[in-house]
Design a protein around this motif. Structure first.
Motif, PDB file in Angstrom:
ATOM      1  N   MET A   1      12.538  -7.161  11.492  1.00  0.00           N
ATOM      2  CA  MET A   1      11.509  -8.367  11.048  1.00  0.00           C
ATOM      3  C   MET A   1      10.213  -7.782   9.700  1.00  0.00           C
ATOM      4  N   ALA A   2      10.133  -9.174   8.709  1.00  0.00           N
ATOM      5  CA  ALA A   2       9.479  -8.710   7.749  1.00  0.00           C
ATOM      6  C   ALA A   2       7.924  -8.111   8.148  1.00  0.00           C
ATOM      7  N   GLU A   3       6.874  -7.501   7.856  1.00  0.00           N
ATOM      8  CA  GLU A   3       5.496  -7.205   8.083  1.00  0.00           C
ATOM      9  C   GLU A   3       4.724  -8.391   7.798  1.00  0.00           C
ATOM     10  N   LYS A   4       3.495  -9.171   8.575  1.00  0.00           N
ATOM     11  CA  LYS A   4       3.147 -10.696   8.172  1.00  0.00           C
ATOM     12  C   LYS A   4       2.371 -10.205   6.629  1.00  0.00           C
ATOM     13  N   VAL A   5       2.484 -10.944   5.710  1.00  0.00           N
ATOM     14  CA  VAL A   5       1.314 -10.745   4.348  1.00  0.00           C
ATOM     15  C   VAL A   5       0.258 -11.308   5.570  1.00  0.00           C
ATOM     16  N   ILE A   6      -1.119 -10.686   5.130  1.00  0.00           N
ATOM     17  CA  ILE A   6      -2.420 -10.353   4.927  1.00  0.00           C
ATOM     18  C   ILE A   6      -2.833 -10.712   3.575  1.00  0.00           C
ATOM     19  N   LYS A   7      -3.971 -11.866   3.475  1.00  0.00           N
ATOM     20  CA  LYS A   7      -4.131 -12.450   2.231  1.00  0.00           C
ATOM     21  C   LYS A   7      -5.941 -11.775   2.771  1.00  0.00           C
ATOM     22  N   VAL A   8      -6.237 -11.284   1.123  1.00  0.00           N
ATOM     23  CA  VAL A   8      -7.728 -10.992   1.486  1.00  0.00           C
ATOM     24  C   VAL A   8      -8.784 -11.367   0.735  1.00  0.00           C
ATOM     25  N   ALA A   9      -9.540 -12.310   0.791  1.00  0.00           N
ATOM     26  CA  ALA A   9     -10.280 -13.354  -0.060  1.00  0.00           C
ATOM     27  C   ALA A   9     -11.792 -12.011  -0.393  1.00  0.00           C
ATOM     28  N   ILE A  10     -11.480 -11.407  -1.847  1.00  0.00           N
ATOM     29  CA  ILE A  10     -13.048 -10.533  -2.104  1.00  0.00           C
ATOM     30  C   ILE A  10     -13.972 -11.994  -2.491  1.00  0.00           C
ATOM     31  N   LEU A  11     -14.743 -11.767  -2.298  1.00  0.00           N
ATOM     32  CA  LEU A  11     -16.308 -12.223  -3.371  1.00  0.00           C
ATOM     33  C   LEU A  11     -17.476 -11.949  -3.536  1.00  0.00           C
ATOM     34  N   ARG A  12     -17.122 -11.771  -4.767  1.00  0.00           N
ATOM     35  CA  ARG A  12     -18.143 -11.309  -5.916  1.00  0.00           C
ATOM     36  C   ARG A  12     -18.795 -11.875  -6.807  1.00  0.00           C
ATOM     37  N   LYS A  13     -20.016 -10.969  -7.056  1.00  0.00           N
ATOM     38  CA  LYS A  13     -20.873 -11.696  -8.664  1.00  0.00           C
ATOM     39  C   LYS A  13     -21.137 -10.776  -8.749  1.00  0.00           C
ATOM     40  N   LEU A  30      -5.475   0.184  -1.440  1.00  0.00           N
ATOM     41  CA  LEU A  30      -5.185  -0.356  -0.446  1.00  0.00           C
ATOM     42  C   LEU A  30      -3.560  -1.200  -0.486  1.00  0.00           C
ATOM     43  N   SER A  31      -3.967  -1.334  -1.784  1.00  0.00           N
ATOM     44  CA  SER A  31      -2.708  -2.309  -1.960  1.00  0.00           C
ATOM     45  C   SER A  31      -1.041  -0.914  -2.333  1.00  0.00           C
ATOM     46  N   GLU A  32      -1.917  -0.364  -2.241  1.00  0.00           N
ATOM     47  CA  GLU A  32      -0.543   1.257  -2.181  1.00  0.00           C
ATOM     48  C   GLU A  32      -0.026   1.430  -0.665  1.00  0.00           C
ATOM     49  N   LEU A  33      -1.303   1.736   0.193  1.00  0.00           N
ATOM     50  CA  LEU A  33      -0.981   1.570   1.404  1.00  0.00           C
ATOM     51  C   LEU A  33      -0.575   0.772   1.668  1.00  0.00           C
ATOM     52  N   PHE A  34      -0.981  -0.492   1.969  1.00  0.00           N
ATOM     53  CA  PHE A  34      -0.602  -1.297   2.692  1.00  0.00           C
ATOM     54  C   PHE A  34       0.363  -2.924   1.648  1.00  0.00           C
ATOM     55  N   SER A  35       1.897  -2.883   1.697  1.00  0.00           N
ATOM     56  CA  SER A  35       2.655  -3.189   0.524  1.00  0.00           C
ATOM     57  C   SER A  35       2.832  -5.285   1.492  1.00  0.00           C
ATOM     58  N   ASN A  36       2.032  -4.943   2.322  1.00  0.00           N
ATOM     59  CA  ASN A  36       1.888  -6.685   2.632  1.00  0.00           C
ATOM     60  C   ASN A  36       0.681  -6.904   2.395  1.00  0.00           C
ATOM     61  N   ILE A 373      -9.312   8.102   4.554  1.00  0.00           N
ATOM     62  CA  ILE A 373     -11.207   7.517   5.235  1.00  0.00           C
ATOM     63  C   ILE A 373     -10.640   5.865   5.435  1.00  0.00           C
ATOM     64  N   LEU A 374      -9.890   5.462   3.930  1.00  0.00           N
ATOM     65  CA  LEU A 374      -9.706   3.744   3.667  1.00  0.00           C
ATOM     66  C   LEU A 374      -8.597   3.614   4.797  1.00  0.00           C
ATOM     67  N   LYS A 375      -7.238   4.218   4.626  1.00  0.00           N
ATOM     68  CA  LYS A 375      -6.066   4.267   5.465  1.00  0.00           C
ATOM     69  C   LYS A 375      -6.868   3.844   7.296  1.00  0.00           C
ATOM     70  N   SER A 376      -7.546   5.274   7.691  1.00  0.00           N
ATOM     71  CA  SER A 376      -7.883   4.662   8.970  1.00  0.00           C
ATOM     72  C   SER A 376      -9.059   3.358   9.602  1.00  0.00           C
ATOM     73  N   SER A 377      -9.681   3.003   8.735  1.00  0.00           N
ATOM     74  CA  SER A 377     -10.520   2.677   8.399  1.00  0.00           C
ATOM     75  C   SER A 377     -10.054   0.825   8.526  1.00  0.00           C
ATOM     76  N   GLU A 379      -6.390   0.175   8.858  1.00  0.00           N
ATOM     77  CA  GLU A 379      -4.956   0.024   9.340  1.00  0.00           C
ATOM     78  C   GLU A 379      -5.206  -0.849  10.429  1.00  0.00           C
ATOM     79  N   ASN A 380      -6.402  -1.145  11.026  1.00  0.00           N
ATOM     80  CA  ASN A 380      -6.145  -1.712  12.664  1.00  0.00           C
ATOM     81  C   ASN A 380      -5.703  -3.628  12.145  1.00  0.00           C
ATOM     82  N   ILE A 381      -6.293  -3.658  10.621  1.00  0.00           N
ATOM     83  CA  ILE A 381      -6.943  -4.586  10.346  1.00  0.00           C
ATOM     84  C   ILE A 381      -5.811  -5.748   9.264  1.00  0.00           C
ATOM     85  N   PHE A 382      -4.818  -4.392   8.532  1.00  0.00           N
ATOM     86  CA  PHE A 382      -4.175  -4.531   7.401  1.00  0.00           C
ATOM     87  C   PHE A 382      -2.267  -4.623   8.586  1.00  0.00           C
TER      88      PHE A 382
END
Length: 384
Positions: A1-13, A30-36, A373-377, A379-382
């Motif tokens: 079963m394919a991983e669910k695609v997670i869409k992230v909106a970044i807010l920036r000025k 994060l794109s390298e760590l989480f391909s979805n 650090i990024l991975k552990s922070s 992985e529960n989200i992505f």
């Protein structure tokens, strides 16, 4: 079963996403760590016009047009501006799973967003929410809404904790803005060769980001003028008042001989100019707590290229330079030219020692040390 695609909106000025080195590194890792995971940035540009594009590092973005934004007084009405910004993007972010606020300006927009996982990359201490009990209440409420809060270093987390503003320490993670120059522009343009010819083999000091008096713009330029047998190149925007002051003090001709104002370049061209230099100086005056706890990315960039550094008494940069033996920290925040000039002279006198210590570095100032650090922070989200 394919991983669910997670869409992230970044807010920036900001003025130019291509120059956002922290965002480039975060999104890339994060794109390298989480391909979805798919990222898209909704950015407020100064021109306040709607258009879409892709940055040089592959981040898709939409420039947001906020109606009425130009009628607000600069630096005020942040909540109203944030509400207008949220209304401008709410349909765009409807299908996104995660909303990531990057920096200060869009932050109050998080108050209006529900049903999404929220992330806040503070970058700096949010001084605009730290001036009263009411603001403290709002800040703690935003922290509570967020699943992860990223900070530039542990010094800033500790400061917020001492103020009683952090109630869930596990959410607050230090992601240091360390260097990643694994990709360097291989093309050298005409300006590069002009600057190289101007240096002409002299000991050259690399300066960047001296666009404000709080960054000791006058003082570091004066220290160069006061130090014999050195020149300096300055990349990026510069405090114009500082230029006028040193021209008046030392003479226009003498300044032209010793200091070259190179201009601004995409971030991956910067190492080309650093490699022409001998050392760097980085100062932040103690004009506010963010300056005092600053851990400048340009310090790490310069050291990574091989440049020993002169820094001030600011705790984060002093600890790095002193502990790794890669330069000199002087007992000033940048307000005292004689101390800066003496620090530069001392660094040049002991140059070989500092240069050798830089050669012994491994992962201490590299961005990839933040990967775990990024991975552990996240992985529960992505990995839902």
């Amino acid at each position: 079963m394919a991983e669910k695609v997670i869409k992230v909106a970044i807010l920036r000025k900001m003025n130019n996403l291509d120059n956002d080195d922290r965002l480039r590194k975060e999104v890339g890792t994060l794109s390298e760590l989480f391909s979805n995971v798919i990222f898209k940035c909704f950015v407020m540009y100064p021109e306040n016009k709607e258009f879409e594009g892709v940055t040089s590092y592959g981040l898709h973005f939409k420039s947001v047009c906020v109606k009425g934004r130009d009628h607000y007084e600069s630096g005020k009405h942040l909540l109203a501006k944030s509400w207008d910004y949220y209304r401008a993007i709410r349909n765009d972010i409807k299908d996104f799973d995660v909303v990531w606020c990057s920096g200060d300006a869009p932050t109050p927009s998080l108050l209006f967003i529900y049903g999404k996982t929220l992330i806040w990359d503070l970058r700096e201490l949010p001084l605009f929410l730290m001036g009263s009990k009411v603001k403290h209440f709002i800040l703690k409420h935003i922290f509570k809404k967020c699943s992860v809060c990223l900070h530039a270093n542990q010094f800033r987390i500790d400061h917020l904790s001492r103020m009683g503003l952090i109630k869930d320490p596990f959410k607050h993670v230090a992601i240091r803005n360390l260097t990643d120059f694994s990709l360097i522009d291989p093309e050298y343009d005409e300006r590069y060769y002009e600057v190289k010819s101007w240096i002409s083999g002299r000991k050259c000091i690399y300066l960047q980001g001296i666009n404000d008096p709080s960054r000791a713009s006058v003082e570091v330029l004066s220290a160069v003028m006061e130090t014999p047998n050195v020149c300096a190149i300055v990349l990026g925007s510069v405090d114009n008042n500082a230029i006028e002051i040193i021209r008046e003090q030392y003479g226009k001709y003498e300044v032209v001989l010793k200091i070259c104002f190179v201009g601004s370049f995409p971030v991956l061209k910067v190492p080309q100019y650093m490699k022409l230099c001998h050392a760097t100086m980085v100062f932040y005056k103690n004009s506010n707590i963010n300056n005092w706890y600053c851990e400048a990315n340009r310090l790490y960039q310069a050291v990574d290229v091989g440049l020993p550094a002169v820094v001030g008494a600011n705790p984060p940069m002093k600890s790095v330079v002193d502990n790794l033996g890669i330069g000199i920290s002087v007992e000033t925040d940048g307000s005292e030219v004689p101390k800066i000039a003496q620090g530069l002279s001392s660094l040049l006198s002991g140059y070989d020692k500092y240069k050798a210590n830089i050669g012994k570095l491994h992962n201490e100032i590299k961005w990839n040390s933040q990967t775990s650090i990024l991975k552990s922070s996240f992985e529960n989200i992505f990995n839902k």
